[in-house]
Write a protein that holds these residues in place. Structure first.
Motif, PDB file in Angstrom:
ATOM      1  N   GLU A  49     103.113  45.919  42.469  1.00  0.00           N
ATOM      2  CA  GLU A  49     102.356  46.390  41.319  1.00  0.00           C
ATOM      3  C   GLU A  49     101.401  45.310  40.805  1.00  0.00           C
ATOM      4  OE1 GLU A  49     105.647  46.520  41.558  1.00  0.00           O
ATOM      5  OE2 GLU A  49     106.351  48.572  41.200  1.00  0.00           O
ATOM      6  N   ALA A  50     101.693  44.046  41.117  1.00  0.00           N
ATOM      7  CA  ALA A  50     100.820  42.954  40.700  1.00  0.00           C
ATOM      8  C   ALA A  50      99.446  43.050  41.349  1.00  0.00           C
ATOM      9  CB  ALA A  50     101.457  41.601  41.043  1.00  0.00           C
ATOM     10  N   ALA A  51      99.317  43.881  42.385  1.00  0.00           N
ATOM     11  CA  ALA A  51      98.023  44.064  43.045  1.00  0.00           C
ATOM     12  C   ALA A  51      97.195  45.161  42.376  1.00  0.00           C
ATOM     13  CB  ALA A  51      98.234  44.386  44.520  1.00  0.00           C
ATOM     14  N   SER A  52      97.615  45.635  41.214  1.00  0.00           N
ATOM     15  CA  SER A  52      96.868  46.665  40.492  1.00  0.00           C
ATOM     16  C   SER A  52      95.470  46.185  40.121  1.00  0.00           C
ATOM     17  CB  SER A  52      97.596  47.046  39.195  1.00  0.00           C
ATOM     18  OG  SER A  52      98.826  47.681  39.463  1.00  0.00           O
ATOM     19  N   THR A  53      94.533  47.121  40.105  1.00  0.00           N
ATOM     20  CA  THR A  53      93.184  46.825  39.620  1.00  0.00           C
ATOM     21  C   THR A  53      93.161  47.015  38.105  1.00  0.00           C
ATOM     22  OG1 THR A  53      92.095  47.470  41.685  1.00  0.00           O
ATOM     23  CG2 THR A  53      90.779  47.578  39.668  1.00  0.00           C
ATOM     24  N   VAL A  54      92.765  45.981  37.388  1.00  0.00           N
ATOM     25  CA  VAL A  54      92.650  46.020  35.930  1.00  0.00           C
ATOM     26  C   VAL A  54      91.167  46.093  35.583  1.00  0.00           C
ATOM     27  CG1 VAL A  54      93.054  44.771  33.771  1.00  0.00           C
ATOM     28  CG2 VAL A  54      94.778  44.728  35.590  1.00  0.00           C
ATOM     29  N   CYS A  55      90.807  47.039  34.725  1.00  0.00           N
ATOM     30  CA  CYS A  55      89.390  47.216  34.395  1.00  0.00           C
ATOM     31  C   CYS A  55      89.216  47.457  32.897  1.00  0.00           C
ATOM     32  CB  CYS A  55      88.781  48.356  35.200  1.00  0.00           C
ATOM     33  SG  CYS A  55      89.543  49.961  34.901  1.00  0.00           S
ATOM     34  N   ARG A  56      87.973  47.273  32.428  1.00  0.00           N
ATOM     35  CA  ARG A  56      87.671  47.513  31.021  1.00  0.00           C
ATOM     36  C   ARG A  56      86.359  48.287  30.894  1.00  0.00           C
ATOM     37  NH1 ARG A  56      87.981  42.423  27.301  1.00  0.00           N
ATOM     38  NH2 ARG A  56      86.393  41.683  28.748  1.00  0.00           N
ATOM     39  N   PHE A  57      86.417  49.344  30.111  1.00  0.00           N
ATOM     40  CA  PHE A  57      85.237  50.146  29.797  1.00  0.00           C
ATOM     41  C   PHE A  57      84.732  49.739  28.425  1.00  0.00           C
ATOM     42  CE2 PHE A  57      87.720  52.717  32.699  1.00  0.00           C
ATOM     43  CZ  PHE A  57      86.770  53.236  33.573  1.00  0.00           C
ATOM     44  N   LEU A  77      90.774  48.737  27.656  1.00  0.00           N
ATOM     45  CA  LEU A  77      91.333  47.981  28.772  1.00  0.00           C
ATOM     46  C   LEU A  77      92.393  48.824  29.469  1.00  0.00           C
ATOM     47  CD1 LEU A  77      91.393  45.167  30.204  1.00  0.00           C
ATOM     48  CD2 LEU A  77      93.251  44.577  28.636  1.00  0.00           C
ATOM     49  N   MET A  78      92.238  49.003  30.789  1.00  0.00           N
ATOM     50  CA  MET A  78      93.182  49.784  31.587  1.00  0.00           C
ATOM     51  C   MET A  78      93.982  48.822  32.458  1.00  0.00           C
ATOM     52  SD  MET A  78      92.333  52.771  30.467  1.00  0.00           S
ATOM     53  CE  MET A  78      93.137  53.913  31.582  1.00  0.00           C
ATOM     54  N   LEU A  79      95.285  48.715  32.187  1.00  0.00           N
ATOM     55  CA  LEU A  79      96.132  47.734  32.870  1.00  0.00           C
ATOM     56  C   LEU A  79      96.810  48.266  34.122  1.00  0.00           C
ATOM     57  CD1 LEU A  79      97.824  46.044  29.777  1.00  0.00           C
ATOM     58  CD2 LEU A  79      95.980  45.118  31.199  1.00  0.00           C
ATOM     59  N   SER A  80      96.721  49.580  34.357  1.00  0.00           N
ATOM     60  CA  SER A  80      97.381  50.188  35.516  1.00  0.00           C
ATOM     61  C   SER A  80      98.863  49.794  35.519  1.00  0.00           C
ATOM     62  CB  SER A  80      96.671  49.768  36.805  1.00  0.00           C
ATOM     63  OG  SER A  80      97.193  50.459  37.922  1.00  0.00           O
ATOM     64  N   ASP A  81      99.374  49.293  36.647  1.00  0.00           N
ATOM     65  CA  ASP A  81     100.785  48.891  36.731  1.00  0.00           C
ATOM     66  C   ASP A  81     100.943  47.377  36.684  1.00  0.00           C
ATOM     67  OD1 ASP A  81     101.936  51.362  36.768  1.00  0.00           O
ATOM     68  OD2 ASP A  81     102.349  51.416  38.912  1.00  0.00           O
ATOM     69  N   ALA A  82      99.980  46.688  36.095  1.00  0.00           N
ATOM     70  CA  ALA A  82     100.024  45.222  36.041  1.00  0.00           C
ATOM     71  C   ALA A  82     101.366  44.743  35.488  1.00  0.00           C
ATOM     72  CB  ALA A  82      98.886  44.704  35.166  1.00  0.00           C
ATOM     73  N   ASN A  83     101.842  43.620  36.029  1.00  0.00           N
ATOM     74  CA  ASN A  83     103.126  43.084  35.584  1.00  0.00           C
ATOM     75  C   ASN A  83     102.971  41.643  35.105  1.00  0.00           C
ATOM     76  OD1 ASN A  83     102.880  41.590  37.926  1.00  0.00           O
ATOM     77  ND2 ASN A  83     104.441  42.718  39.059  1.00  0.00           N
ATOM     78  N   ALA A  84     104.082  40.928  34.987  1.00  0.00           N
ATOM     79  CA  ALA A  84     104.046  39.574  34.439  1.00  0.00           C
ATOM     80  C   ALA A  84     103.166  38.643  35.270  1.00  0.00           C
ATOM     81  CB  ALA A  84     105.463  39.016  34.347  1.00  0.00           C
ATOM     82  N   GLN A  85     103.199  38.823  36.584  1.00  0.00           N
ATOM     83  CA  GLN A  85     102.373  37.963  37.438  1.00  0.00           C
ATOM     84  C   GLN A  85     100.884  38.253  37.254  1.00  0.00           C
ATOM     85  OE1 GLN A  85     104.917  39.181  40.752  1.00  0.00           O
ATOM     86  NE2 GLN A  85     104.900  37.064  41.403  1.00  0.00           N
ATOM     87  N   SER A 141      90.442  43.749  23.276  1.00  0.00           N
ATOM     88  CA  SER A 141      89.908  45.100  23.495  1.00  0.00           C
ATOM     89  C   SER A 141      90.387  46.004  22.372  1.00  0.00           C
ATOM     90  CB  SER A 141      90.368  45.651  24.845  1.00  0.00           C
ATOM     91  OG  SER A 141      89.954  44.815  25.916  1.00  0.00           O
ATOM     92  N   ASP A 142      89.607  47.040  22.066  1.00  0.00           N
ATOM     93  CA  ASP A 142      89.955  47.943  20.968  1.00  0.00           C
ATOM     94  C   ASP A 142      91.090  48.885  21.336  1.00  0.00           C
ATOM     95  OD1 ASP A 142      87.789  47.144  19.102  1.00  0.00           O
ATOM     96  OD2 ASP A 142      86.532  47.871  20.747  1.00  0.00           O
ATOM     97  N   ILE A 143      91.083  49.338  22.589  1.00  0.00           N
ATOM     98  CA  ILE A 143      92.094  50.284  23.079  1.00  0.00           C
ATOM     99  C   ILE A 143      92.678  49.705  24.356  1.00  0.00           C
ATOM    100  CG2 ILE A 143      92.514  52.666  23.843  1.00  0.00           C
ATOM    101  CD1 ILE A 143      89.867  53.413  22.413  1.00  0.00           C
ATOM    102  N   CYS A 144      93.974  49.883  24.548  1.00  0.00           N
ATOM    103  CA  CYS A 144      94.620  49.345  25.756  1.00  0.00           C
ATOM    104  C   CYS A 144      95.639  50.344  26.285  1.00  0.00           C
ATOM    105  CB  CYS A 144      95.299  48.005  25.436  1.00  0.00           C
ATOM    106  SG  CYS A 144      96.162  47.263  26.831  1.00  0.00           S
ATOM    107  N   GLN A 145      95.616  50.534  27.587  1.00  0.00           N
ATOM    108  CA  GLN A 145      96.647  51.350  28.247  1.00  0.00           C
ATOM    109  C   GLN A 145      97.831  50.440  28.553  1.00  0.00           C
ATOM    110  OE1 GLN A 145      96.283  51.576  32.424  1.00  0.00           O
ATOM    111  NE2 GLN A 145      98.509  51.578  32.192  1.00  0.00           N
ATOM    112  N   ALA A 146      99.008  50.777  28.038  1.00  0.00           N
ATOM    113  CA  ALA A 146     100.205  49.965  28.259  1.00  0.00           C
ATOM    114  C   ALA A 146     100.491  49.835  29.746  1.00  0.00           C
ATOM    115  CB  ALA A 146     101.401  50.577  27.540  1.00  0.00           C
ATOM    116  N   ALA A 147     100.750  48.631  30.191  1.00  0.00           N
ATOM    117  CA  ALA A 147     100.981  48.371  31.614  1.00  0.00           C
ATOM    118  C   ALA A 147     102.243  49.064  32.101  1.00  0.00           C
ATOM    119  CB  ALA A 147     101.085  46.866  31.855  1.00  0.00           C
ATOM    120  N   GLY A 148     102.160  49.611  33.313  1.00  0.00           N
ATOM    121  CA  GLY A 148     103.349  50.191  33.942  1.00  0.00           C
ATOM    122  C   GLY A 148     104.024  51.246  33.105  1.00  0.00           C
ATOM    123  N   HIS A 149     103.231  52.109  32.438  1.00  0.00           N
ATOM    124  CA  HIS A 149     103.768  53.209  31.621  1.00  0.00           C
ATOM    125  C   HIS A 149     104.570  52.695  30.429  1.00  0.00           C
ATOM    126  CE1 HIS A 149     102.634  55.658  35.113  1.00  0.00           C
ATOM    127  NE2 HIS A 149     103.232  54.734  35.830  1.00  0.00           N
ATOM    128  N   GLY A 150     104.345  51.437  30.055  1.00  0.00           N
ATOM    129  CA  GLY A 150     105.074  50.868  28.926  1.00  0.00           C
ATOM    130  C   GLY A 150     106.402  50.266  29.302  1.00  0.00           C
TER     131      GLY A 150
END
Length: 202
Positions: free
Chosen positions: A117-125, A134-142, A157-166
């Protein structure tokens, strides 16, 4: 269409549309380009200075990557453009900017415990008026460690998607750098209600 990670729960809708007879050409949906970073392959080995190989592997990764490749394959056949993402790329649309802040490229040699999951693409609109998401996808501690090193306070960022579904081990101190006014949980109610040490804000 941006695919952030090869976990099937991140591209099932894409998969079903791409595999359909009309694919992305059916109305009212028209997709001109599919963007992704295809690094989550089984047993990816990279030679380290010590001569040892870094191996990225996951118990479910072989099947996941097979499905992911099959989902993208119709795009190659029907002429839909494919764009391979790399950290630092920026895309501009009328009134909107998309920044690619992290991809699997950054994580080679850093992924441990078979946590692909650390290979997730993180992006910001960033929308008109400067509102950012900010979209964190499945980003983890690494992933978070790398993002903190690269961006620090500029992660705000104003809005953030919680990583890994929270339920990711994405650390609270990096959320403190993001400082969102709104935190999005892309999960079912039962998952949101869970009380776990790994959960964020639950």
């Amino acid at each position: 269409w941006l695919l952030t990670v090869s976990c099937s729960d991140h591209y099932q809708a894409f998969d079903s549309i791409a595999a359909s007879t009309k694919g992305f050409s059916r109305e009212p949906l028209q997709v001109d380009c599919v963007a992704y970073c295809p690094v989550n392959s089984t047993n990816v080995s990279i030679k380290q200075p010590s001569g040892n190989s870094f191996v990225m592997h996951h118990d479910h990764l072989y099947f996941s990557q097979w499905r992911f490749d099959n989902a993208v394959n119709p795009c190659r056949k029907n002429g839909t453009r494919l764009c391979v993402l790399h950290t630092g790329m920026t895309f501009s649309f009328p009134g909107c900017r998309l920044e690619i802040l992290l991809t699997g490229d950054d994580m080679f040699g850093r992924i441990s415990d078979r946590r692909f999951e650390a290979a997730s693409t993180v992006c910001r609109f960033t929308a008109p008026g400067g509102v950012s998401m900010l979209m964190l996808s499945d980003a983890n501690a690494q992933s978070a460690d790398r993002m903190r090193a690269l961006y620090g306070d500029s992660l705000k960022s104003d809005i953030c998607q919680a990583a890994g579904h929270g339920e990711s081990d994405f650390p609270p101190e990096v959320y403190d750098l993001i400082r969102p006014s709104i935190l999005l949980y892309p999960c079912a109610q039962w998952a949101y209600d869970l009380t776990t040490d790994a959960g964020v804000g639950v």
